[in-house]
Scaffold this active site. Structure first.
Site, PDB file in Angstrom:
ATOM      1  N   ARG A   1      -0.461 -10.129   4.676  1.00 39.03           N
ATOM      2  CA  ARG A   1      -0.227  -9.082   3.674  1.00 39.03           C
ATOM      3  C   ARG A   1       0.776  -8.014   4.116  1.00 39.03           C
ATOM      4  O   ARG A   1       1.154  -7.164   3.312  1.00 39.03           O
ATOM      5  CB  ARG A   1      -1.569  -8.403   3.324  1.00 39.03           C
ATOM      6  CG  ARG A   1      -2.639  -9.355   2.761  1.00 39.03           C
ATOM      7  CD  ARG A   1      -2.479  -9.625   1.290  1.00 39.03           C
ATOM      8  NE  ARG A   1      -2.595  -8.428   0.481  1.00 39.03           N
ATOM      9  CZ  ARG A   1      -3.752  -7.922   0.033  1.00 39.03           C
ATOM     10  NH1 ARG A   1      -4.891  -8.507   0.341  1.00 39.03           N
ATOM     11  NH2 ARG A   1      -3.759  -6.845  -0.717  1.00 39.03           N
TER      12      ARG A   1
ATOM     13  N   HIS B   1       2.596 -16.594   9.599  1.00 37.34           N
ATOM     14  CA  HIS B   1       3.066 -15.316   9.066  1.00 37.34           C
ATOM     15  C   HIS B   1       3.429 -14.372  10.206  1.00 37.34           C
ATOM     16  O   HIS B   1       2.985 -13.223  10.234  1.00 37.34           O
ATOM     17  CB  HIS B   1       2.005 -14.701   8.156  1.00 37.34           C
ATOM     18  CG  HIS B   1       1.575 -15.624   7.061  1.00 37.34           C
ATOM     19  ND1 HIS B   1       2.320 -15.817   5.922  1.00 37.34           N
ATOM     20  CD2 HIS B   1       0.499 -16.444   6.945  1.00 37.34           C
ATOM     21  CE1 HIS B   1       1.719 -16.707   5.148  1.00 37.34           C
ATOM     22  NE2 HIS B   1       0.601 -17.107   5.748  1.00 37.34           N
TER      23      HIS B   1
ATOM     24  N   ARG C   1     -19.843  17.109   1.622  1.00 36.39           N
ATOM     25  CA  ARG C   1     -19.190  16.238   0.648  1.00 36.39           C
ATOM     26  C   ARG C   1     -20.204  15.745  -0.374  1.00 36.39           C
ATOM     27  O   ARG C   1     -21.196  15.157   0.004  1.00 36.39           O
ATOM     28  CB  ARG C   1     -18.574  15.032   1.366  1.00 36.39           C
ATOM     29  CG  ARG C   1     -17.527  15.395   2.390  1.00 36.39           C
ATOM     30  CD  ARG C   1     -17.230  14.156   3.227  1.00 36.39           C
ATOM     31  NE  ARG C   1     -16.058  14.310   4.074  1.00 36.39           N
ATOM     32  CZ  ARG C   1     -16.100  14.796   5.315  1.00 36.39           C
ATOM     33  NH1 ARG C   1     -17.241  15.198   5.825  1.00 36.39           N
ATOM     34  NH2 ARG C   1     -14.993  14.895   6.024  1.00 36.39           N
TER      35      ARG C   1
ATOM     36  N   PRO D   1     -10.442  -6.560   9.340  1.00 35.12           N
ATOM     37  CA  PRO D   1     -11.156  -6.364  10.612  1.00 35.12           C
ATOM     38  C   PRO D   1     -11.762  -4.962  10.699  1.00 35.12           C
ATOM     39  O   PRO D   1     -11.090  -3.983  10.394  1.00 35.12           O
ATOM     40  CB  PRO D   1     -10.076  -6.542  11.678  1.00 35.12           C
ATOM     41  CG  PRO D   1      -8.852  -6.984  10.974  1.00 35.12           C
ATOM     42  CD  PRO D   1      -9.021  -6.748   9.525  1.00 35.12           C
ATOM     43  N   GLU D   2     -13.034  -4.897  11.077  1.00 33.76           N
ATOM     44  CA  GLU D   2     -13.698  -3.614  11.280  1.00 33.76           C
ATOM     45  C   GLU D   2     -13.981  -3.459  12.772  1.00 33.76           C
ATOM     46  O   GLU D   2     -13.543  -4.275  13.570  1.00 33.76           O
ATOM     47  CB  GLU D   2     -14.993  -3.565  10.452  1.00 33.76           C
ATOM     48  CG  GLU D   2     -14.752  -3.837   8.959  1.00 33.76           C
ATOM     49  CD  GLU D   2     -16.025  -3.756   8.123  1.00 33.76           C
ATOM     50  OE1 GLU D   2     -16.961  -3.029   8.514  1.00 33.76           O
ATOM     51  OE2 GLU D   2     -16.087  -4.434   7.090  1.00 33.76           O
TER      52      GLU D   2
END
Ligand SMILES: [Zn+2]
Length: 264
Positions: A107, A88, A148, A2-3
């Site tokens: 996960r 899960h 950077r 998910p973003e």
């Protein structure tokens, strides 16, 4: 994973389903999923739900703060019945009216952290500006790039630079901006930073409107799917709109899709 648009969709769903509800218990099915600064589980009533980057923030009437990160496969499922479960289920937040919020995570990288409202969380303090805020400008991005010497796509994925972008949206934003994802960020000119900022805002707003992208595990809180995947231009595509084959490469360990004709 998910973003920002998917997490924003979850936050809006939580506002509809759990705002005002009183937490009476937290049942942990997998130890380590919930890390609480408190010994009791009576956290009070939920007074606010918000988002920062990909983090979900829940405030309670007892001035406690839940920080939830879904990571790769985390899902929040609201249920009227506290006894229902999911495939899960790692933890369940139980409410006074016997409804519950299930934290499902295949996960198991996701987590729920509960701390005093006034406590600072280092992960959240380190986040860069929200891409939909006024702080996210071409000048800001250029300044970050110059510090950077990395590929533009890697820069967009750095949560300290911009909060909330992940692999799918970074790929789509660079395609919409006509920029090769491998290009060094510090070599881009001002017009290109302006294009990235503008496309970031447009794409994220559209994705939020469509409840995010459903590729694999992301679901809205009511288990319905988002539909931005219908508008993806290159992510997991074979052919670009221009007719050229979409190329796949790896940048900083992440699968990256681009069109060598449209993105130079
Ligand atoms: Zn193309």
């Amino acid at each position: 994973m998910p973003e920002l648009p998917e997490v924003e969709t979850v936050v809006r769903g939580l506002r509809r389903s759990v705002l005002g509800k009183t937490v009476t218990d937290i049942v942990e099915h997998r130890p380590g999923t919930v890390r609480s600064s408190y010994t009791d589980a009576e956290h009070g009533a939920i007074t606010a739900v918000s988002r920062r980057g990909k983090y979900i923030l829940i405030m309670t009437s007892k001035r406690r703060k839940f920080i939830i990160h879904l990571r790769m496969t985390g899902k929040l499922i609201y249920t009227d019945d506290r006894n229902s479960t999911s495939s899960h289920c790692r933890a369940a937040v139980i409410f006074a009216d016997n409804s519950a919020l299930i934290f499902d995570d295949v996960r198991t990288f996701g987590s729920i952290r509960i701390i005093p409202e006034e406590s600072l969380s280092p992960q959240i303090e380190a986040l860069g500006p929200e891409p939909l805020s006024r702080r996210f400008t071409a000048d800001y991005l250029k300044e970050q790039a110059q510090q950077r010497k990395i590929a533009i796509k890697t820069l967009l994925l750095d949560q300290r630079v911009i909060a909330g972008l992940g692999n799918i949206y970074a790929i789509e934003i660079l395609h919409a901006s006509g920029i090769d994802p491998r290009q060094r960020a510090d070599t881009l000119n001002e017009a290109r930073f302006a294009a990235i900022v503008s496309n970031t805002k447009t794409i994220l707003k559209k994705a939020i409107r469509l409840n995010g992208t459903t590729i694999s595990d992301f679901r809205r809180i009511d288990e319905k799917s988002g539909s931005f995947q219908e508008f993806l231009a290159v992510y997991q595509k074979k052919t670009c709109r221009c007719g050229n084959p979409v190329e796949k490469t790896t940048i900083s360990g992440r699968s990256t899709y681009f069109c060598a004709v449209c993105q130079r």
